[in-house]
Each structure stands twice: as structure tokens, then as C-alpha cells.
Design a protein around this motif. Sequence first.
Motif, PDB file in Angstrom:
ATOM      1  N   HIS A  38       0.815  -1.222   0.000  1.00 37.65           N
ATOM      2  CA  HIS A  38       0.000   0.000   0.000  1.00 37.65           C
ATOM      3  C   HIS A  38       0.859   1.288   0.000  1.00 37.65           C
ATOM      4  CE1 HIS A  38      -3.607   2.341   1.044  1.00 37.65           C
ATOM      5  NE2 HIS A  38      -2.846   2.979   1.903  1.00 37.65           N
ATOM      6  N   HIS A  78       1.040   4.472  -2.610  1.00 38.30           N
ATOM      7  CA  HIS A  78       0.980   5.926  -2.346  1.00 38.30           C
ATOM      8  C   HIS A  78       2.071   6.659  -3.124  1.00 38.30           C
ATOM      9  CE1 HIS A  78      -2.251   6.724   0.408  1.00 38.30           C
ATOM     10  NE2 HIS A  78      -1.888   5.769   1.231  1.00 38.30           N
ATOM     11  N   SER A 132       0.710   9.189   6.139  1.00 39.71           N
ATOM     12  CA  SER A 132      -0.702   8.815   6.066  1.00 39.71           C
ATOM     13  C   SER A 132      -1.227   8.602   7.484  1.00 39.71           C
ATOM     14  CB  SER A 132      -0.830   7.537   5.237  1.00 39.71           C
ATOM     15  OG  SER A 132      -0.268   6.467   5.945  1.00 39.71           O
ATOM     16  N   ASP A 176      -6.408   7.316   0.017  1.00 36.74           N
ATOM     17  CA  ASP A 176      -6.455   5.953  -0.523  1.00 36.74           C
ATOM     18  C   ASP A 176      -7.290   5.835  -1.801  1.00 36.74           C
ATOM     19  OD1 ASP A 176      -4.863   5.238   1.533  1.00 36.74           O
ATOM     20  OD2 ASP A 176      -6.409   4.186   2.678  1.00 36.74           O
TER      21      ASP A 176
HETATM   22 ZN    ZN Z   1      -3.125   4.932   2.563  1.00 40.69          ZN
END
Ligand code: ZN
Length: 339
Positions: free
Chosen positions: A114, A118, A139, A305
Motif C-alpha cells: 500500500h 501511495h 498517512s 487511498d
Molecule cells: Zn493509505
Amino acid sequence: MRSGLTLGIETSCDETAAAVVQDGTKILSNIVLSQIDIHRKYGGVVPEIASRKHIEAMVPVINEALGGAGVALGDIEVIAVTSGPGLVGSLLVGIAAAKSLAFALEKPLVGVNHIEGHIYANFLDREDLSPPFVCLTVSGGHTDLLLIPELGRYEILGRTRDDAAGEAFDKIARVLGLPYPGGPQIEKLAQRGDKRAFDFPRGLSEAGNFDFSFSGLKTAALNRLNQAQQKGEEINLPDFAASFQWAIIDVLTTKLMAAAELYGVEQVVLSGGVAANTTFRAYVQEQANAAGMEVWYPPKHLCTDNAAMIASAGYFRYRAGVRSGFDLNALPNLRLGND
Ligand code: ZN
Ligand code: KG4
């Protein structure tokens, strides 16, 4: 099949997302179904509710992404899905969907970190960014300062020792009675405030230390609020929000610029939800201009996200020869460079 067409799937937290991206850079569709309204009444994400909502939304969101891009499942070349880090029950929903499609359609499957996603939000809808650069991923779950000497290689220069930057925003916002997620709320309140009104501490500020700590700031902010309450003193909330936000932005920017200078790179890159903060973007831009460096950050809707960033990172991994098997599992604590 259309060459270079990637279906991205992201369910690591409270957004059910699917996207179709061409060649890792051109967004054909990007559907994000946020559960924020559901979780808001609990003041944060409730994992059990998040996974149940992902199950309900997954197939419709994928269909919407395909429809929006004007493509059929058979057109897709590769399926990319977030495998971690994140909430295990949430991750598993996206992974199960991706595996089922890959199996039924006989398409390659690629698991994506993840955080790497980003970073790749910076490659979407423009193609001129190339390493080396120093990147700050900020984040709700992560604060990582990375040196990226070439695509797919990550040297971790520092990370948070306690709360993530977004988490600090969210926690203080909650204490102030502001709705979840707190970052955009603090930013809004801060617009009318004086950032120098309250003197909040900067954690780990010694030169050459690229780790972060926000627990001291959080405690100082809480103490200040308690103190005011005990004395019956009224706190100027815009000033408080502006000073709190500034303490975070100042320390993030100072370390980012110092790292770029130390490692001799001329580009600094922002990613993650906190990179959507206008004051943060402007301050990094100002500091980079003064240092003769170039700054990159994604458009705001690609900082938070989404699945387009997962499709992008997944496509570049696929091009580098990476394939995941049907034993791909959710890795809630997956770290960059360990997959
Ligand atoms: Zn995230
Ligand atoms: O990247 P993201 O959508 O999800 C995670 O991977 O965590 O980041 C969400 C975080 C939340 O903590 C939220 O409060 C913060 O990013 N955030 C902001 C802003 N927009 C989102 N923080 C400060 N200012 C903003 N404008």
C-alpha cells in the motif's frame, strides 16, 4: 486483451476502491467508495464493520471501474491488489476478489504494498518523474522517509517511532470534538489561526536524525487543553489548530529537506493522505524553491487511498517480472522493501 491495461483493487482500510489504469500512468477510471460516514459515529474505523462493507461493495465497485473505463474483464492484462499493510479483514476482501478474477480469467496477479502505491500516485497522469528522489509518505498509519535511488528500490532513512502524522491529526481532532478523519478538519480550522500562538515541541529534532515522534506533541497539546479546562480559560481553537498543524508540518519539511541535501538529490516527493494538506504542500514548495529543488505531490484526490495508485505500482512490478501466486495472503504489517 488490451496491452498494458491494469485493474487495481484496494481495500486496506475504509475505502473500497477499484481502478483501471493504462500503462501504469493513465487513469481510465478510479472509483473510491468511502465508508467514512459509517465509521464517523464511532470516531474512527471499526475493523469488523469495514470488512463487512467491503464485501457488500467490492463487486459493484469493480463493475463501476470497468464500466467507467469502457473495458470488459477480458481486456485486462494484469490484476493488482493491495496485500498489506492494513486491516487484515479488509485486505482479505480485496485479495479474495483479485484472486478469483485472476483464476477465472487466467490473468496474472500482482500483490502491491500500500505504501508503494501511495508513492506511485506521483506517476499517474504524468510521466516525467524519475528517480533519484527523497520521498515522504505520510498517512494515517505511516510516516516513512525514503530514499528512492531507482524505481522499485527503497532505502528507509527514517520512520515514526510512535504515532503516524495523520494519526496525530486524527487524535487531536477527536479531542477537539471534530469529526473523523481529523486532518482536513484541523486544516480548515487552522486557516483562521495564528501558527505561532502556541509553542508546541518538535520531536527528535537533532540534525541527522530522520526518525519522527509525535507522542510528545500529542501529550503537550492534550496537557494544554486540560490546563485551560481546569483554569476555566477559553482556548482560541483556530490558533490551537494552526500551531498544532504547524508543529507537524515544520518537522516533516525540515527532515525531508535535510535528507534531500544529505543524499544529494534534487527532487523531493510527497505521498499519502497528509500530503493533501495545502499548508504542507505550500511550505515544502517554498523550502524546495529556496534550495533549488523540484517538488512533486499528487493531486489531492490521489493522496488519499485509491486503487489507481495500486494499479500503477502493480503494473510497474509486473513489468519488472513480479507475479503473485494464489497463496497471496494479507500481510497487515508488511513493510516496504520486505516483499
Ligand atoms: Zn493509505
Ligand atoms: O493515505 P490515507 O488516505 O490512508 C492511510 O493509508 O492511512 O491517509 C489518511 C490520513 C488521515 O489520518 C487523515 O486525517 C489524513 O490522512 N489527512 C490529512 C488531510 N487529508 C487527509 N491530514 C492533514 N491535512 C489534510 N488535508
